[in-house]
Motif scaffolding. Structure first.
Motif, mmCIF file in Angstrom:
data_model
loop_
_atom_site.group_PDB
_atom_site.id
_atom_site.type_symbol
_atom_site.label_atom_id
_atom_site.label_comp_id
_atom_site.label_asym_id
_atom_site.label_seq_id
_atom_site.Cartn_x
_atom_site.Cartn_y
_atom_site.Cartn_z
ATOM 1 N N PHE A 167 0.813 -1.220 0.000
ATOM 2 C CA PHE A 167 0.000 0.000 0.000
ATOM 3 C C PHE A 167 0.843 1.266 0.000
ATOM 4 O O PHE A 167 0.443 2.288 0.518
ATOM 5 C CB PHE A 167 -0.962 -0.021 1.196
ATOM 6 C CG PHE A 167 -1.911 -1.177 1.137
ATOM 7 C CD1 PHE A 167 -2.982 -1.157 0.258
ATOM 8 C CD2 PHE A 167 -1.723 -2.302 1.934
ATOM 9 C CE1 PHE A 167 -3.856 -2.230 0.186
ATOM 10 C CE2 PHE A 167 -2.596 -3.381 1.864
ATOM 11 C CZ PHE A 167 -3.665 -3.346 0.989
ATOM 12 N N ARG A 168 2.039 1.179 -0.573
ATOM 13 C CA ARG A 168 2.889 2.362 -0.659
ATOM 14 C C ARG A 168 2.253 3.373 -1.615
ATOM 15 O O ARG A 168 1.328 3.044 -2.355
ATOM 16 C CB ARG A 168 4.283 1.964 -1.150
ATOM 17 C CG ARG A 168 4.308 1.539 -2.619
ATOM 18 C CD ARG A 168 5.582 0.813 -2.965
ATOM 19 N NE ARG A 168 5.572 0.354 -4.345
ATOM 20 C CZ ARG A 168 4.942 -0.721 -4.782
ATOM 21 N NH1 ARG A 168 4.221 -1.454 -3.945
ATOM 22 N NH2 ARG A 168 4.987 -1.079 -6.053
ATOM 23 N N GLY A 169 2.757 4.597 -1.611
ATOM 24 C CA GLY A 169 2.236 5.594 -2.539
ATOM 25 C C GLY A 169 1.098 6.393 -1.931
ATOM 26 O O GLY A 169 0.555 6.036 -0.888
ATOM 27 N N ARG A 170 0.767 7.506 -2.599
ATOM 28 C CA ARG A 170 -0.242 8.392 -2.057
ATOM 29 C C ARG A 170 -1.651 7.916 -2.352
ATOM 30 O O ARG A 170 -1.885 7.197 -3.318
ATOM 31 C CB ARG A 170 -0.042 9.803 -2.635
ATOM 32 C CG ARG A 170 1.228 10.450 -2.144
ATOM 33 C CD ARG A 170 1.400 11.837 -2.705
ATOM 34 N NE ARG A 170 2.737 12.344 -2.400
ATOM 35 C CZ ARG A 170 3.044 13.007 -1.281
ATOM 36 N NH1 ARG A 170 2.123 13.245 -0.380
ATOM 37 N NH2 ARG A 170 4.272 13.408 -1.061
ATOM 38 N N ILE A 171 -2.585 8.328 -1.493
ATOM 39 C CA ILE A 171 -3.991 7.989 -1.697
ATOM 40 C C ILE A 171 -4.563 8.936 -2.752
ATOM 41 O O ILE A 171 -4.372 10.144 -2.686
ATOM 42 C CB ILE A 171 -4.779 8.171 -0.379
ATOM 43 C CG1 ILE A 171 -4.122 7.386 0.765
ATOM 44 C CG2 ILE A 171 -6.239 7.787 -0.569
ATOM 45 C CD1 ILE A 171 -4.243 5.904 0.681
ATOM 46 N N VAL A 172 -5.245 8.362 -3.735
ATOM 47 C CA VAL A 172 -5.763 9.163 -4.836
ATOM 48 C C VAL A 172 -7.159 9.681 -4.488
ATOM 49 O O VAL A 172 -7.972 8.977 -3.897
ATOM 50 C CB VAL A 172 -5.829 8.314 -6.120
ATOM 51 C CG1 VAL A 172 -6.196 9.196 -7.305
ATOM 52 C CG2 VAL A 172 -4.502 7.616 -6.359
ATOM 53 N N ARG A 173 -7.426 10.928 -4.864
ATOM 54 C CA ARG A 173 -8.728 11.539 -4.613
ATOM 55 C C ARG A 173 -9.705 11.050 -5.686
ATOM 56 O O ARG A 173 -9.982 11.728 -6.656
ATOM 57 C CB ARG A 173 -8.583 13.065 -4.670
ATOM 58 C CG ARG A 173 -9.820 13.856 -4.225
ATOM 59 C CD ARG A 173 -9.551 15.336 -4.412
ATOM 60 N NE ARG A 173 -8.602 15.802 -3.425
ATOM 61 C CZ ARG A 173 -8.950 16.446 -2.315
ATOM 62 N NH1 ARG A 173 -10.200 16.712 -2.061
ATOM 63 N NH2 ARG A 173 -8.024 16.837 -1.453
#
Lengths: 461, 338
Positions: B325-331
């Motif tokens: 679950f690396r990486g930014r959360i997308v809007r």
């Protein structure tokens, strides 16, 4: 005052444990069933199985959270309310609890997170692997906690030193004969609970003729799985009863309201007892059947409450060694009765499935969803019998419940926590049931199988 | 090194791991009502910790289990003497855990608002109580003969322990804000960074007050001396570095160094404690130690073998789950899970 602390602490333990055990068996059963559904999906690549996995998986997740959070209370309350118990047996009892956390809780929670949030992030097979790990984690967890509980029922693998029990044989602890009847009994009860849940919800929709392919497939899987499971529950339960006659005869005597030793021993069909004066008010018994249950033959001595009381007084000194008889007696009957009722329901549904007849053309099938409560009754009363039937002991033959209490805990403290926990539990079960029924009824957008009304059963009659 | 010391180290490791991991998800829970302006943002924030909070909490459950198995007298004395505090913590953890699972499962704004506040209170209460508890470990609590606690709930409350509570509270909020600046999209990440900047100074001031108080209320002077050595110094220096890293928007480094702050601070507490596990304020001879509160050598040996095999495995797959679950959360409504 100390008596009051003891009763309040016992109430708190009972409420927490029974409440926790609403969620645990459902988690065990649904976990395996959801894993089976996803396995079928990965193998066949049919979308409907993915949908089924997600539908039942969502209900699994709602329930899982409740099991986790009540489990923390379960672990902490040994130290909070039963610290003398923790001091006395911590050397042995702490070990399986720590192992349970290390081997089971970590995999369950980590891989559940991966499973819930990883649908688009993981290759199918790794995603499938995650739910199987969660399902196995729940089973491993059950094993270790039952190792701990079995020690309380039939202590083994230790010596007594300086007023504490010290572990000296870990192998004996995990090969305790009590574990190896209690564990399969609990495991298959969990499977039965999950299967009954799926079968009940599916029956609700099938009676209303909603999404028939989806729920017929769910029903068939759960009935097959549930029938086998409950059959094994009964089979293992029988062996467990025989183990109980050997290690905790008083529990069996109480569960059977058997005042005096008998050979051949009779089975109680219906008894109302006067516990104070140690006599029957009303009793119908079938001769020989208790011997049959205990030894698989129509003869054999089963000890009665009075003889055991006399023997325990010699062994352990003066005192009352008789557990609450009415509670043990009726818990036993409710457990066994609901167990057989579940067996009957699954057998009936299995008959329809094998003959490929639709049971939902009959009015009585409307009542099938109510069967969902039966395993919860059986599970709860099974534990009430197990724990109440062991009284006055907390560790059979070694430590009495009354001596296990925390010495510094006051009535006020237990009252605060008892009321606080009860209020929180009551409101959460409300929210939980609200969500479960909401999602169990939510059949979503018109799916793959609703375009045409289809009949998945042979045209009957 | 004897088995008792190994188990002391193992339990210290479990608590430190717990504070580093659950520390940020407590912080995220506390920040939830303030950083998010709309429902989709609240869901993004929850999604950042969604796959992890439960696994993080198991560090605590395992620490509790390990205490029970290795030091039953510590477990029994601690849990019964901190009864009301633990009761509050359990209530908080119960509603918090359920809230994560329940809040998005109904559309009603009232339902969601209720559970969002449940997450807030369920996070802020334990974040504060952990500081109170650990301060009491080193300050000492009234323990008489036979490990019997003779105080009540109010004996756990003092200016020192409240400052200790504020240390963990502000520290976890900072940790959570940094975590969110690392995980959110640009808009939310910026807000989180601003919040981290704001909370950093109060956190530092409270930490300094706490350190000064430590010299008055504990036996740190006898145990560590005026110059406390590398570990406590490293804690303060890393916290200073975090301020600089946050201000210059090195979110990744800020998170790593702030994890080191927690590592060094919690280690300091355990160094002050060792070989004691719970200090008696009545008489130091009555303190619980890793020797007088331990299980027998047989249990410790069995448990050591099991821990040696499984702790590395646990760390490996938890690290893997963070990597997944690396990486930014997308809007994006559709990619947000509940």
């Amino acid at each position: 005052m100390e008596d009051l602390v003891i009763s309040l602490s016992r109430w708190q333990f009972a409420i927490t444990t029974v409440y926790h055990f609403f969620f645990v068996p459902l988690t065990i059963g649904l976990g395996v069933l959801v894993a089976i559904l996803e396995t079928i999906y990965v193998r066949t690549n049919k979308e409907i199985y993915k949908e089924m996995t997600k539908f039942w998986g969502k209900l699994f997740a709602i329930n899982f959270a409740m099991g986790v959070v009540t489990g923390i209370v379960q672990e902490f309350q040994f130290g909070m309310n039963w610290s003398e118990y923790s001091r006395y047996v911590g050397d042995i009892f702490g070990a399986p609890l720590a192992i349970e956390a290390l081997l089971a809780f970590f995999v369950e929670s980590t891989f559940l997170g991966v499973w819930l949030f990883g649908w688009d992030k993981l290759p199918k097979k790794i995603h499938l692997f995650s739910i199987w790990i969660v399902a196995f984690g729940a089973i491993i967890s059950a094993f270790w906690i039952l190792v701990a509980n079995s020690f309380m029922q039939a202590p083994i693998g230790f010596v007594e030193e300086n007023g504490r029990l010290i572990m000296n044989d870990f192998g004996a602890l995990i090969t305790n004969p009590n574990v190896w009847v209690q564990f399969p009994h609990t495991l298959f009860s969990g499977f039965t609970t999950g299967a009954t849940f799926i079968a009940g919800v599916s029956a609700y929709h099938l009676f209303k003729k909603q999404r028939e392919e989806f729920f017929t497939k769910s029903l068939r899987l759960s009935v097959l799985f549930g029938f086998l499971s409950v059959f094994l529950v009964v089979l293992v339960g029988h062996t467990q009863g025989q183990e109980m006659v050997k290690t905790q005869p008083m529990k069996m005597a109480a569960a059977e309201a058997l005042w005096d030793s008998e050979d051949p021993a009779s089975f109680s069909l219906f008894s109302i007892v006067d516990e104070k004066n140690k006599r029957d008010i009303l009793s119908f018994r079938i001769p020989g059947v208790l011997s049959l249950l205990s030894y698989n033959q129509f003869s054999g001595r089963v000890e009665g409450i009075n003889q055991l009381q006399a023997r325990y007084e010699q062994l352990y000194g003066p005192g009352n060694y008789i557990p609450p008889i009415t509670i043990s007696y009726w818990s036993f009957r409710i457990m066994v009765g609901t167990g057989f009722l579940i067996l009957f329901i699954f057998a009936l549904l299995l008959y329809f499935i094998i003959r490929n007849k639709n049971p939902f053309q009959y009015k009585w099938s409307k009542f099938l969803p109510f069967a969902i409560v039966l395993p919860f009754l059986a599970n709860s009363f099974g534990w009430i019998l197990t724990e109440m039937g062991r009284q006055p002991w907390v560790v059979f033959g070694y430590l009495k419940t009354a001596d296990a209490i925390s010495k510094n805990v006051t009535v006020g403290m237990v009252l605060i926590s008892l009321i606080g926990f009860s209020l929180v539990y009551a409101s959460l079960i409300g929210a939980d049931i609200f969500l479960l029924q909401k999602f169990a009824k939510d059949i979503g957008q018109p799916g793959l199988d609703t375009s045409e009304p289809m009949d998945f059963w042979e045209k009957g009659e | 090194m004897d088995l008792n010391t190994i188990w002391f180290l193992l339990i210290a490791t479990l608590f430190i791991g717990y504070f580093i991991l659950e520390g940020f998800d407590f912080g995220v829970g506390i920040l939830l009502p303030f950083l998010a302006k709309e429902d989709v943002e609240r869901r993004m924030i929850i999604n950042a910790i969604g796959p992890h909070w439960d696994g993080n909490e198991v560090w605590l459950i395992t620490a509790g289990g390990a205490m029970f198995a290795a030091f039953p007298q510590w477990y029994a004395t601690l849990f019964s003497s901190f009864y009301i505090a633990l009761f509050l913590m359990l209530i908080a953890l119960i509603i918090r855990g359920v809230a994560f699972e329940f809040r998005s499962k109904d559309e009603s704004p009232r339902w969601r608002k209720f559970w969002d506040w449940a997450i807030f209170f369920g996070s802020i209460i334990p974040a504060f109580l952990w500081g109170v508890a650990f301060t009491n470990f080193i300050r000492g609590v009234p323990i008489a003969e036979n490990f019997t606690y003779v105080g009540n709930f109010w004996d756990l409350i003092s200016t020192f322990s409240i400052i200790g509570g504020l240390v963990t509270l502000t520290g976890f909020i900072l940790h959570g804000a940094i975590f969110l600046s690392l995980k959110m999209d640009e808009k939310l990440s910026e807000r989180a960074t601003q919040f981290a900047k704001k909370i950093w100074l109060p956190n530092l001031i409270i930490v300094v007050i706490f350190i000064v108080e430590t010299y008055f209320f504990t036996d740190i002077l006898q145990r560590l001396g005026v110059n406390p050595g590398f570990v406590p110094m490293a804690a303060v220096l890393s916290l200073l570095a975090v301020g600089w890293l946050v201000a210059n928007k090195y979110a990744g480094w800020a998170f790593i160094v702030n994890s080191l702050v927690i590592f060094f601070s919690a280690s300091t507490i355990f160094i002050i404690l060792y070989p004691r596990v719970l200090v008696s304020s009545i008489n130091s001879a009555l303190s619980l130690t890793i020797y007088n509160s331990a299980s027998g050598p047989y249990t410790l040996k069995v448990m050591s073998i099991i821990a040696l095999i499984f702790v590395p495995i646990v760390i490996a797959y938890q690290a893997w789950s963070y990597w997944v679950f690396r990486g930014r959360i997308v809007r994006d409504e559709n990619s947000l899970h509940y």
